[in-house]
Enzyme design. Sequence first.
Site, short mmCIF file in Angstrom:
data_model
loop_
_atom_site.label_atom_id
_atom_site.label_comp_id
_atom_site.label_asym_id
_atom_site.label_seq_id
_atom_site.Cartn_x
_atom_site.Cartn_y
_atom_site.Cartn_z
N HIS A 21 -27.33 8.25 27.52
CA HIS A 21 -28.51 7.39 27.39
C HIS A 21 -28.34 6.05 28.11
O HIS A 21 -29.16 5.67 28.94
CB HIS A 21 -28.86 7.16 25.91
CG HIS A 21 -29.15 8.42 25.17
ND1 HIS A 21 -29.30 8.49 23.80
CD2 HIS A 21 -29.31 9.70 25.61
CE1 HIS A 21 -29.55 9.73 23.43
NE2 HIS A 21 -29.55 10.49 24.50
N ASP A 61 -33.37 13.75 22.50
CA ASP A 61 -32.00 13.76 21.95
C ASP A 61 -31.96 13.09 20.58
O ASP A 61 -31.36 13.60 19.63
CB ASP A 61 -31.03 12.99 22.86
CG ASP A 61 -30.62 13.77 24.11
OD1 ASP A 61 -31.10 14.91 24.28
OD2 ASP A 61 -29.83 13.22 24.89
N GLU A 62 -32.60 11.92 20.50
CA GLU A 62 -32.55 11.16 19.24
C GLU A 62 -33.17 11.97 18.10
O GLU A 62 -32.69 11.92 16.97
CB GLU A 62 -33.26 9.81 19.36
CG GLU A 62 -32.93 8.97 20.60
CD GLU A 62 -31.50 8.44 20.66
OE1 GLU A 62 -30.63 8.98 19.97
OE2 GLU A 62 -31.28 7.48 21.44
#
Length: 326
Positions: free
Chosen positions: A115, A197-198
């Site tokens: 990220h 992703d989070e």
Amino acid sequence: MHFFEEKRKEVMSHIEPHMLEKMFEYLKPIDTIWQPSDFLPDASRSTFFSEIKELQESAKGLSYDLIAVLIGDTITEEALPTYESWLTMVEGVSDNEEGGWMKWTRHWTAEENRHGDLLNKYLYLSGRVNMRMMEVSTQYLIADGFDIGTGRDPYRNFIYTSFQELATNVSHRRVASQAKKDGDTLLSKMCGVIAGDEARHAKAYKYFIEKIFEVDPNEAMLAFEDMMRKKIVMPAHFLREVGLKIGQTFGHFTDAAERLGIYTALDYVDILKELIEDWHIESATGLEENGEKARDYIMNLPARLLRVAERMKNPMLEYKFSWING
Ligand SMILES: [Fe+2]
Ligand SMILES: [Fe+2]
């Protein structure tokens, strides 16, 4: 005190086999998951410079506040060493180097590492950022660490990470849609995949806590109450710039996010509501008297916070960040 620590360790090792089983439902295979280079101009191609030009053209349309939020988000992501070292200090995580908790921590870190990497490269290429100023803030944030009020307690820590992954999901998702509105589709895509992703990570942490509620509901409830009483602080709450004291930039960063509607007090309440629902707080069983009280506190909290949020004014104070050129 000792008794609680022992119990925590017991619960952690009880959940560990489930972890190993379930972990890869929440992670993506390394060979095929996205990488920063999938989104960035390839320096080995003859089109490199024209691609950068294009990138810079669309970055020109991004508002000042959006760039500020994006830089704050990037610095937060880049302080990953703090989060990984913190997780390994949590009770029961590093007892077994090859166990599920350590394995999760390493795999999670590996995914998260992309990220900051992606956003940093984008910001560098965008031409809108004073990179040195931003890098100093990153170094400060890593050196300053954080104080999130969890101690080494796994319950409090995974409640924190559940909340935090949901918050970063919201924030990256909103930056993505704002970037799209401002005409930067590349940045929009980048923040979109990060938000994805989070969301997966949030599911994982929520699952850990769900498991903890199954085996130790009273203590889990007390931990949840305690974290909510303290309020969930953002991991970058010590954010600062050159010449400023620890934490002095953080408020300006969150003001910019609030002004743009990227992450607001209402989002905080929504996340709390989601956790209450996903952990079946209302119908939790096996509680003692103090656990019941804790549950009542938690159940009443969203309405209370909402009333406070409604009274809050949008922060208007403009601030000039050293990170942003021009
Ligand atoms: Fe992240
Ligand atoms: Fe995350």
